[in-house]
Design a protein around this motif. Sequence first.
Motif, PDB file in Angstrom:
ATOM      1  N   ASP A 185       0.689  -1.071  -0.051  1.00  0.00           N
ATOM      2  CA  ASP A 185       0.072  -0.034   0.042  1.00  0.00           C
ATOM      3  C   ASP A 185       0.776   1.268   0.055  1.00  0.00           C
ATOM      4  OD1 ASP A 185      -2.126  -1.656  -0.126  1.00  0.00           O
ATOM      5  OD2 ASP A 185      -2.558  -1.550   2.167  1.00  0.00           O
ATOM      6  N   GLY A 186       2.092   1.016   0.308  1.00  0.00           N
ATOM      7  CA  GLY A 186       3.001   2.183   0.343  1.00  0.00           C
ATOM      8  C   GLY A 186       4.170   2.090  -0.657  1.00  0.00           C
ATOM      9  N   ALA A 187       5.327   2.342  -0.357  1.00  0.00           N
ATOM     10  CA  ALA A 187       6.478   2.667  -1.260  1.00  0.00           C
ATOM     11  C   ALA A 187       6.676   1.507  -2.376  1.00  0.00           C
ATOM     12  CB  ALA A 187       7.813   2.823  -0.564  1.00  0.00           C
ATOM     13  N   GLY A 188       6.537   0.307  -1.755  1.00  0.00           N
ATOM     14  CA  GLY A 188       6.838  -0.931  -2.421  1.00  0.00           C
ATOM     15  C   GLY A 188       5.681  -1.075  -3.888  1.00  0.00           C
ATOM     16  N   GLY A 189       4.567  -0.753  -3.411  1.00  0.00           N
ATOM     17  CA  GLY A 189       3.226  -0.848  -4.563  1.00  0.00           C
ATOM     18  C   GLY A 189       3.552   0.151  -5.411  1.00  0.00           C
ATOM     19  N   ALA A 190       3.948   1.359  -4.784  1.00  0.00           N
ATOM     20  CA  ALA A 190       4.193   2.422  -5.907  1.00  0.00           C
ATOM     21  C   ALA A 190       5.255   2.300  -6.980  1.00  0.00           C
ATOM     22  CB  ALA A 190       4.551   3.693  -4.929  1.00  0.00           C
ATOM     23  N   ALA A 191       6.250   1.675  -6.412  1.00  0.00           N
ATOM     24  CA  ALA A 191       7.378   1.450  -7.273  1.00  0.00           C
ATOM     25  C   ALA A 191       6.828   0.273  -8.338  1.00  0.00           C
ATOM     26  CB  ALA A 191       8.656   0.611  -6.377  1.00  0.00           C
ATOM     27  N   LEU A 192       6.349  -0.607  -8.093  1.00  0.00           N
ATOM     28  CA  LEU A 192       5.781  -1.535  -8.954  1.00  0.00           C
ATOM     29  C   LEU A 192       4.887  -1.128 -10.061  1.00  0.00           C
ATOM     30  CD1 LEU A 192       5.578  -4.971  -7.015  1.00  0.00           C
ATOM     31  CD2 LEU A 192       7.423  -4.171  -8.405  1.00  0.00           C
ATOM     32  N   GLY A 193       3.958  -0.167  -9.211  1.00  0.00           N
ATOM     33  CA  GLY A 193       2.814   0.455 -10.012  1.00  0.00           C
ATOM     34  C   GLY A 193       3.679   1.278 -11.383  1.00  0.00           C
ATOM     35  N   GLU A 194       4.788   2.077 -10.834  1.00  0.00           N
ATOM     36  CA  GLU A 194       5.371   2.628 -12.040  1.00  0.00           C
ATOM     37  C   GLU A 194       5.930   2.151 -13.141  1.00  0.00           C
ATOM     38  OE1 GLU A 194       8.642   5.184 -10.550  1.00  0.00           O
ATOM     39  OE2 GLU A 194       7.213   6.066  -9.179  1.00  0.00           O
ATOM     40  N   ALA A 195       6.616   0.718 -12.715  1.00  0.00           N
ATOM     41  CA  ALA A 195       6.872  -0.332 -13.760  1.00  0.00           C
ATOM     42  C   ALA A 195       5.923  -0.690 -14.556  1.00  0.00           C
ATOM     43  CB  ALA A 195       7.696  -1.408 -12.928  1.00  0.00           C
ATOM     44  N   LEU A 196       4.782  -0.982 -13.785  1.00  0.00           N
ATOM     45  CA  LEU A 196       3.731  -1.548 -14.605  1.00  0.00           C
ATOM     46  C   LEU A 196       2.869  -0.613 -15.817  1.00  0.00           C
ATOM     47  CD1 LEU A 196       1.683  -3.168 -11.703  1.00  0.00           C
ATOM     48  CD2 LEU A 196       2.330  -4.365 -13.743  1.00  0.00           C
ATOM     49  N   GLU A 197       3.117   0.652 -15.174  1.00  0.00           N
ATOM     50  CA  GLU A 197       2.293   1.800 -16.018  1.00  0.00           C
ATOM     51  C   GLU A 197       3.114   1.804 -17.378  1.00  0.00           C
ATOM     52  OE1 GLU A 197       0.953   4.905 -13.900  1.00  0.00           O
ATOM     53  OE2 GLU A 197       0.147   6.101 -15.653  1.00  0.00           O
ATOM     54  N   GLU A 198       4.639   1.690 -17.349  1.00  0.00           N
ATOM     55  CA  GLU A 198       5.330   1.656 -18.602  1.00  0.00           C
ATOM     56  C   GLU A 198       4.926   0.856 -19.426  1.00  0.00           C
ATOM     57  OE1 GLU A 198       9.698   1.573 -17.602  1.00  0.00           O
ATOM     58  OE2 GLU A 198       9.450   2.984 -16.211  1.00  0.00           O
ATOM     59  N   LYS A 199       4.293  -0.427 -18.975  1.00  0.00           N
ATOM     60  CA  LYS A 199       3.729  -1.548 -19.843  1.00  0.00           C
ATOM     61  C   LYS A 199       2.175  -1.311 -20.431  1.00  0.00           C
ATOM     62  CE  LYS A 199       7.740  -3.740 -20.239  1.00  0.00           C
ATOM     63  NZ  LYS A 199       8.310  -4.090 -21.281  1.00  0.00           N
ATOM     64  N   GLY A 200       1.744  -0.066 -19.948  1.00  0.00           N
ATOM     65  CA  GLY A 200       0.425   0.215 -20.245  1.00  0.00           C
ATOM     66  C   GLY A 200      -0.616  -0.616 -19.161  1.00  0.00           C
ATOM     67  N   ILE A 201      -0.087  -0.642 -18.035  1.00  0.00           N
ATOM     68  CA  ILE A 201      -1.178  -1.217 -16.828  1.00  0.00           C
ATOM     69  C   ILE A 201      -1.134  -0.185 -15.940  1.00  0.00           C
ATOM     70  CG2 ILE A 201      -1.502  -3.316 -15.352  1.00  0.00           C
ATOM     71  CD1 ILE A 201       0.262  -5.056 -17.495  1.00  0.00           C
ATOM     72  N   VAL A 202      -2.610   0.051 -15.325  1.00  0.00           N
ATOM     73  CA  VAL A 202      -2.597   0.677 -14.030  1.00  0.00           C
ATOM     74  C   VAL A 202      -2.952  -0.010 -12.943  1.00  0.00           C
ATOM     75  CG1 VAL A 202      -3.838   2.594 -12.998  1.00  0.00           C
ATOM     76  CG2 VAL A 202      -3.157   2.769 -15.556  1.00  0.00           C
ATOM     77  N   ALA A 203      -2.201  -0.134 -11.949  1.00  0.00           N
ATOM     78  CA  ALA A 203      -2.349  -0.705 -10.458  1.00  0.00           C
ATOM     79  C   ALA A 203      -3.351  -0.059  -9.785  1.00  0.00           C
ATOM     80  CB  ALA A 203      -1.132  -1.291 -10.116  1.00  0.00           C
TER      81      ALA A 203
END
Lengths: 176, 427, 302
Positions: free
Chosen positions: C96-114
């Motif tokens: 819910d914090g920093a870890g999820g946000a970091a993965l969310g950025e990587a996902l967004e680069e591939k066209g996926i919104v977490a």
Amino acid sequence: MEDAPRWMKQTERVLDGLSFLCMLIASIALVVLIVTFGWLVFGRYVLNSTPTWVEQLALLLICYITYLGAAVGIHDNTHLGVTIFRDMMPAKINSFLRLLIDIILAAFGLIMMIASIDLVVFGWSTLLPMLSIPEGVRSLSAALCGGLVFIFAGTRVAFRIACHVHGKTYVERGLI
Amino acid sequence: MGLAILLGIFAVGVVLGIPVAFAMGIAALTAFWYEGFPLLLTFQRSVSGISVFSLLAIPFFIFAGELMLHGGIAMRLVRFAQTLVGHVRGGLATVNIFSSMLFGGISGSAIADISALGSIQIPMMKERGYHPDYAVNVTVTSSIAGIVIPPSHNMIIFAVAAGGGISISKLFLAGVVPGILMCVCLAVAAYIIAIKREYPAEAFPGWKAVWVSSLHAVPGLITAIIIVGGVLSGVFTVTESGAFGAIYALLLTFFVYRSLDWEGFKTSVVSSVRTTAMVMVLIGFASSFAYLLALYQVPDKLSSFMLGISSEKIFVLLMINVMLLVLGMIMDMAALILICTPIFLPIVKDLGMDPTQFGIMLLVNLGLGLCTPPVGTCLFVGCAVGRVKIEETLKTIWPFYLAILAALILITYVPAVSLYLPSLLID
Amino acid sequence: KDWRGWNIHVEDYPVSHGMEAFMAEVEEKTGGEIKGKVFHAGVLGSQPDAIEQLRLGALDFAVFSLGPMGQAVPATNVVSLPFIFKSIPQMYELMDGAGGAALGEALEEKGIVALGYYDAGARSFYNSIQPINTPADVEGMKIRVMNNDLFVDMVNNLGGNGTPMAFAEVYQSIKNNTVDGAENNPPSYESTSHFEVAQFYSLTQHLIIPECLCMSKKAFDALTPEQQEIVKTAGKNSTDLQRKLWGEREAASMEIIKAGGVQVNEIADKSAFQAAMGPVYDGYLAANSDMTDLVNLFRNAD
Ligand code: NA
Ligand code: NA
């Protein structure tokens, strides 16, 4: 086609060569598939260590066997189809239907090639597990198939039209 | 509307004579285009429909079947069957059916059965005074026993279509009794006609000859034991068993029987590639097609429609059988298994039918479709091998259809036919 | 708009209820402007296919396990490292914090919104031989793992023999002693009946791999800012609901396996197991040096 024009005979020879090449690659892929799987079984049950790349390689090989084999099937007219209705038609309509089918197949092949190339590009950054080669290599087999179907069916369209123009009958390749 | 486009284009394509696999691909492509989806989805579905681990068993089974044909195993099976059951009235028909039972235990492919056994047996029967239509009818209808006698790659396609959760071991065991039952029904039909047409009986060659021919046949039959045994014992996965069986058949025909030369090997590989490609490309485009059917919620809709007519088990099963028979007439097996399983399986599960029993019912039903026009691969190949016109065989094939229907009814309504053997041997 | 949601699980499962609740909330709060349907049980294909379809915009939302997602988005491989999370509550906090946000950025680069990270429990070892309390108990055991070199290495570094195998084959293989055990979370261990043939369940909790409620970036970008807010809130609410339902489901499964005669043992001190993972981390970081910061972000969190 004894009296066929030279360009047709030459083109046919090139197509036969292309189809032979596809068959050769697909056959080698099948042999590799069987041999590597033998290695997998040996590894798992005798050496007690499973070579994890075999399964993924096999999934890649089967795509090439399928799509190259399917393209050869278009060249040789060996795919399953319902010809019973078409064969009931008078000769003129029948040969028109055959032309139409080849046009449709050629168009489909072209779209298949273009769309699959998109798929290859899209999947290039995704890696296949265990093999570390791009996922796109898998879809490349479909792109090849599309291109080959386009070539095989497309040249047949040209042959049919050319024969029609010269008032000759186009001799179909052997059906099963 | 999208659904109408999908089904309409497919139907028109098939009637025009476009190869069935490509007609499915073209229909799916058009429907994806109509829905505003990226077109590449058609091919993504198709590629990933092929890249399924369990389906890898298919080329192995097909290759083993080709080796049977080109490596002399089939011939030895026929000889064994002939010494054992050739001496009843119309004996070569019984031989034909019995050898299909044995051969089905190895290849599981009806087409391989007809090309391997039919090319030996149909000429043999004609020579002994059997009418060509009869010879073809017996060969064609008995070949479908191989679909349910294990091992069978169609069972694997069914297990994949059912979304996992179905044990291949159980399916294999469940097919044994129905397969034998079908052969018995066919043998009865063949025997009655043989008496009417006064076909000859062969002389019994004596027990010594039976013993000798069985010794020759046994190493070939071990291929089946390896594949089925590997799966049932759980030692091998079904794919590994297939690979092991294929390698065994290769070593056997090359080193032991010494009947496989380089030419035979090349022919086997090339035919395997052709058959595998034909089956797999159908599976691939059927996956694109099935994706759209799921998207249009056809399974849900058809299920509520059917259960709206009646929720009586006997009647619903009858309806399903009739639908499958009709579909089986116009489409090929692998594609239909993939398309029909997700549609009908939830319905029969609701009615309390065991999924394994449903699988056997589905396979027998679609197998019958292989012997019926207008898309009846087995019928076509059989007629080609026997050099008989399709119309000719159709005039006299009905008793054999009835025999299979009788077996199908028993398989549909008596669960024990399929499930008793697995219940004995599993758990 | 008609959204299509992809889900691998059957209709009655915590993930499925979470997704239905998400869709219902979005539909209600947008006043029916956005409608949708969740396709359960993987009828629209396998996860790798669905990831591609989501990126292409053919699917609008989905719940993906972050484990096999690494093929498409390598950063998500980080949560497949053994013992990367110290416990489930810590996973919640980090994701819910920093870890999820970091993965969310990587996902967004591939066209996926977490939109949120669902709970898929913790995987522990089960086997048919003996309870596992220390790595020494794993010595020589043949254990089925998911087809990923990371997991093979994990078992091998504990002294066992990691064997990748199709999931459907596991029951029969344990029964025949082809393998001695496997590893999974309690609901899977229970619902597959693996507990009938492997009666020792040792709560090593070595893998905690969350699932992700994802949206297609194409679909997300097509929304108005108000609708995006609605979707984000609905994602958060459905995550809370799913985690609560997951807890209940897990407790129910533990009841069933205990009633089925399974001997369950907790492991108070996991440090010996964690220490054995050194080579796994070294190997992973050697091959993926660009992930060092991300791994440290997770590993060094309390
Ligand atoms: Na036969
Ligand atoms: Na048919």
